[in-house]
Each structure stands twice: as C-alpha cells, then as structure tokens.
Design a protein around this motif. Structure first.
Motif, short mmCIF file in Angstrom:
data_model
loop_
_atom_site.label_atom_id
_atom_site.label_comp_id
_atom_site.label_asym_id
_atom_site.label_seq_id
_atom_site.Cartn_x
_atom_site.Cartn_y
_atom_site.Cartn_z
N THR A 1 48.42 44.63 7.59
CA THR A 1 48.07 45.62 6.56
C THR A 1 46.62 45.48 6.14
N HIS B 1 55.50 53.61 13.48
CA HIS B 1 56.39 53.21 12.38
C HIS B 1 57.76 53.82 12.65
N ASN B 2 58.78 53.00 12.71
CA ASN B 2 60.15 53.43 13.04
C ASN B 2 60.20 54.15 14.39
N TRP C 1 52.47 57.90 13.41
CA TRP C 1 52.07 58.33 12.07
C TRP C 1 50.58 58.02 11.89
N ASN D 1 55.28 55.22 1.85
CA ASN D 1 55.94 54.00 2.32
C ASN D 1 55.24 52.79 1.71
N PHE E 1 54.47 48.68 2.37
CA PHE E 1 54.44 47.55 3.30
C PHE E 1 54.14 46.28 2.52
N ILE F 1 52.00 45.33 11.95
CA ILE F 1 52.24 46.72 12.33
C ILE F 1 51.72 46.93 13.75
#
Length: 188
Positions: free
Chosen positions: A4, A15-16, A20, A52, A54, A60
């Motif tokens: 981050t 992300h998921n 993004w 979101n 974090f 990430i």
C-alpha cells in the motif's frame, strides 16, 4: 508484488481477480488500532467506483498496463470506432463502451488506449482532458438574461450537445472538458 506504500492515483491493480485503477487514496492512522489505507477504485471494464479499505503494508498485485498513442479515424456503424497507432500505423477497431466520452471524438483526434500487457488486449480509450470543437448550432442568447449563471444547449461539430453560456454563438470555437462533458472556455 507491491504494498500500500506504492499507491498513487491512476495505478492499475488486480483486486478480487479483476482490474481496477486507483482514483484516490488516503493513509489513515486512527488513535487506536492499526493504520489503514482508504481507497476509491474504478473498475476498468464497467467504470463502477468501489470504496475499499486496505491494511497498511498489505501486499497487492500490480497489473501491467501500457498507454499507447492512437489517432481516431472514423466511426463504423452504430458503435464501432476505428483508430490508427501513431507510430506503427496499425489499425484497431474498438467498441464505444471502452471510450470515456465517444460523443466528443472528431476525425484526427489523438487519444490514448490503455493495453493490458500480459494479454495484449485494449482496456480503455481516453481522450485528452480538453478538446476544441466548433459550435454548429445554438439558440441566440437573450440580452439581459445574465442575472444568473444561465446556460443553453449547443450542438458541436461531432453532434454532441453541450451546455454553454448565453454569449456563445453559432460558429465559435469552444473548449470542452471530456471528463465532465462541460464547457470550459472560449477558444480564440
């Protein structure tokens, strides 16, 4: 892998399992508890915005994307737009949903198309922040109607409609913000 601490606006992440981009982020250190990063993420394909959180230092996955310069050639049918790469002259046809504001595209306009490097597929097409367009039609403004910040509809050379101040007349060149589709200023 990144953390981050590497966040910055415009960074593309996975992300998921989906791509993004980071619209904005803020490092938060509350009085009690652990530090975290609050973010707003925009989905590459749909444009949906997600808030979101974090944990600070969380790992990430960065998506490898590349911006390539293209020039708009012509529109084919209802929703297909054709572009030419500025350096290799390779032509590309993409759907209108991938373009951030297709109504403001005019022939010869320079754009940037974002590619996913791993799959070599186009993701989005972004116009410059401002484009200069000629007003092809607008109603005449009424003198004395300027007590408020009044606006009227104007049709520009691409066929799109933009709200402009009352003093703008047919035939004038205006600068339009492509992110908001709003009048910015008169061009001399």
């Amino acid at each position: 892998m990144a953390t981050t601490a590497d966040f910055k606006n415009g960074l593309c992440i996975v992300h998921n399992g989906e791509l993004w981009t980071i619209v904005e982020f803020l490092h938060v250190k509350p009085g009690k508890g652990n530090t975290f990063v609050r973010t707003k993420l925009r989905h590459i394909k749909s444009g949906r915005v997600l808030e979101n959180r974090f944990d600070a230092g969380a790992r990430i996955e960065l998506a490898r994307v590349e911006r390539r310069p293209y020039q708009f050639l012509y529109k084919e049918g209802d929703n297909t737009y054709n572009f030419m790469h500025a350096e290799t002259y390779e032509q590309l046809a993409i759907e209108g949903e991938m373009i951030n504001n297709p109504g403001l595209l005019k022939e010869g306009q320079g754009v940037e198309i974002m590619y996913h490097v791993d799959t070599d597929t186009p993701l989005t097409c972004e116009l410059p922040a401002f484009v200069d367009l000629q007003v092809t039609y607008t109603e005449p403004g009424v003198k004395g109607d300027t007590a408020t910040n009044a606006a009227k509809r104007a049709t520009v050379e691409t066929g799109a409609e933009v709200f402009v101040p009352l003093f703008i007349e047919t035939g004038e060149m205006i600068r339009v913000d492509t992110r908001t589709n709003k009048y910015a200023e008169r061009v001399k």
